[in-house]
Motif scaffolding. Sequence first.
Motif, short mmCIF file in Angstrom:
data_model
loop_
_atom_site.label_atom_id
_atom_site.label_comp_id
_atom_site.label_asym_id
_atom_site.label_seq_id
_atom_site.Cartn_x
_atom_site.Cartn_y
_atom_site.Cartn_z
N ASP A 110 43.30 66.96 107.53
CA ASP A 110 44.11 68.50 107.10
C ASP A 110 44.20 69.05 105.41
O ASP A 110 44.90 69.78 105.15
CB ASP A 110 45.88 68.27 107.46
N THR A 111 43.70 67.43 104.80
CA THR A 111 43.66 67.82 103.35
C THR A 111 42.52 69.23 102.83
O THR A 111 41.29 69.19 103.22
CB THR A 111 43.53 66.43 102.48
N VAL A 112 43.05 69.48 102.30
CA VAL A 112 42.26 70.83 101.63
C VAL A 112 41.90 70.54 99.26
O VAL A 112 43.02 69.70 99.47
CB VAL A 112 43.32 72.78 101.03
N PHE A 113 41.15 70.13 99.13
CA PHE A 113 40.23 70.08 98.03
C PHE A 113 39.37 71.19 97.46
O PHE A 113 40.06 72.01 98.05
CB PHE A 113 39.32 68.58 98.88
N GLY A 114 40.33 70.90 95.76
CA GLY A 114 39.28 71.84 94.76
C GLY A 114 40.37 72.79 94.70
O GLY A 114 41.25 73.28 95.26
N GLU A 115 39.54 73.51 93.54
CA GLU A 115 40.79 74.66 93.33
C GLU A 115 39.97 76.08 93.90
O GLU A 115 39.31 76.55 94.05
CB GLU A 115 40.49 75.03 91.57
N GLU A 116 41.14 77.01 94.21
CA GLU A 116 40.77 78.21 94.38
C GLU A 116 40.43 78.73 93.16
O GLU A 116 40.00 78.12 91.74
CB GLU A 116 42.17 79.48 94.61
N ALA A 126 37.98 75.73 96.98
CA ALA A 126 38.99 74.96 97.65
C ALA A 126 38.35 75.17 99.21
O ALA A 126 38.35 76.27 99.61
CB ALA A 126 40.76 75.06 97.90
N VAL A 127 38.46 74.07 99.64
CA VAL A 127 37.70 73.10 101.13
C VAL A 127 39.24 72.49 101.86
O VAL A 127 38.84 71.32 101.47
CB VAL A 127 36.06 73.29 101.24
N THR A 150 46.58 49.66 101.09
CA THR A 150 45.91 50.50 100.36
C THR A 150 44.42 50.19 99.89
O THR A 150 44.54 49.41 99.33
CB THR A 150 46.11 51.75 98.92
N LEU A 151 43.14 50.65 100.65
CA LEU A 151 42.07 50.03 100.43
C LEU A 151 41.49 50.90 99.12
O LEU A 151 42.49 51.67 98.66
CB LEU A 151 40.83 50.31 101.59
N ASP A 152 39.81 50.33 99.16
CA ASP A 152 39.64 51.15 98.28
C ASP A 152 39.02 52.18 98.34
O ASP A 152 39.74 52.75 98.74
CB ASP A 152 38.59 50.21 97.59
N PHE A 153 38.57 52.31 97.03
CA PHE A 153 38.36 54.18 96.49
C PHE A 153 36.99 54.62 97.72
O PHE A 153 36.40 53.58 98.05
CB PHE A 153 37.88 54.26 95.44
N VAL A 154 36.95 55.58 98.23
CA VAL A 154 35.77 56.21 99.19
C VAL A 154 35.54 57.68 98.81
O VAL A 154 36.42 57.99 97.95
CB VAL A 154 36.79 56.59 100.69
N TYR A 155 33.97 57.37 98.13
CA TYR A 155 33.78 58.47 97.35
C TYR A 155 32.67 59.25 98.68
O TYR A 155 32.15 58.52 99.89
CB TYR A 155 33.05 57.70 96.50
N GLY A 156 32.66 60.62 97.94
CA GLY A 156 31.73 61.59 99.60
C GLY A 156 31.88 62.97 98.79
O GLY A 156 32.77 63.68 97.56
N ASP A 157 30.32 63.48 99.41
CA ASP A 157 30.06 65.30 98.96
C ASP A 157 31.28 66.12 99.94
O ASP A 157 30.99 65.31 101.50
CB ASP A 157 29.19 65.18 98.72
N ILE A 158 31.57 66.57 99.65
CA ILE A 158 32.68 67.71 100.74
C ILE A 158 31.48 69.65 100.07
O ILE A 158 31.62 69.48 99.60
CB ILE A 158 33.78 68.00 100.47
N ASP A 159 30.88 69.40 101.73
CA ASP A 159 30.32 71.03 101.29
C ASP A 159 30.72 72.05 101.38
O ASP A 159 32.12 71.97 101.72
CB ASP A 159 28.82 71.03 102.23
#
Length: 206
Positions: free
Chosen positions: A13-19, A22-23, A67-76
């Motif tokens: 449900d989370t929006v990432f990035g800035e207008e 944002a996606v 709280t687990l470690d970091f998850v890194y990923g690319d969001i298209d």
Amino acid sequence: MATTLHSFIDIFDTVFGEEPDAVQLKKIVIPIIQRDYAQGRSDKDVLRVRSRFLDALYEAVTEKPITLDFVYGDIDAFGTMTPLDGQQRLTTLFLLHWYASRKDRVPDSELQFLTQFGYETRYSARDFCTELVRFRPSSDKKLSEEMINQAWFPLDWQKDPTIGSMLVMLDAIQEKFSGVGGLWDRLKNRAITFYFLPIKDMGLTD
């Protein structure tokens, strides 16, 4: 770096990035280039890792949140996240949330996020995740044995290392968490979280 804290449920449900870029994250897809799911393998080292990880998750839902470690990923641009690091943890969380939802008989209206996680490493792994979300197991049978006997489970799926590993993990989850009351509510209330960082925020090139 724009690190944010999430549960496996609320990240969708989370929006990432800035207008105006944002996606909203809509899907998590394990791509072809990633290795198979490994936390259900049968060798001694993996067994130790699996046991320790499940112990930590068990403690999180019965005693103190984790709280687990970091998850890194690319969001298209379409909201699909491809993990760069964190595939194994995300897959185990997917399986744990599925198990909790069936154990506590959660209505399908709350489970849309489970359909938004999948594998593209092989068509069989992709289809297994789809069928798993639809599946309603009996309460008194070993999960792997019951699934293998379903009409939707082709015999050749047992040769897929990701599916085999998922079946082992599901049995381990069933054994570990079958006696935990209110498991779904504890997960929903963020007993297990992780930090997510979009790789574009790391300053990396393609």
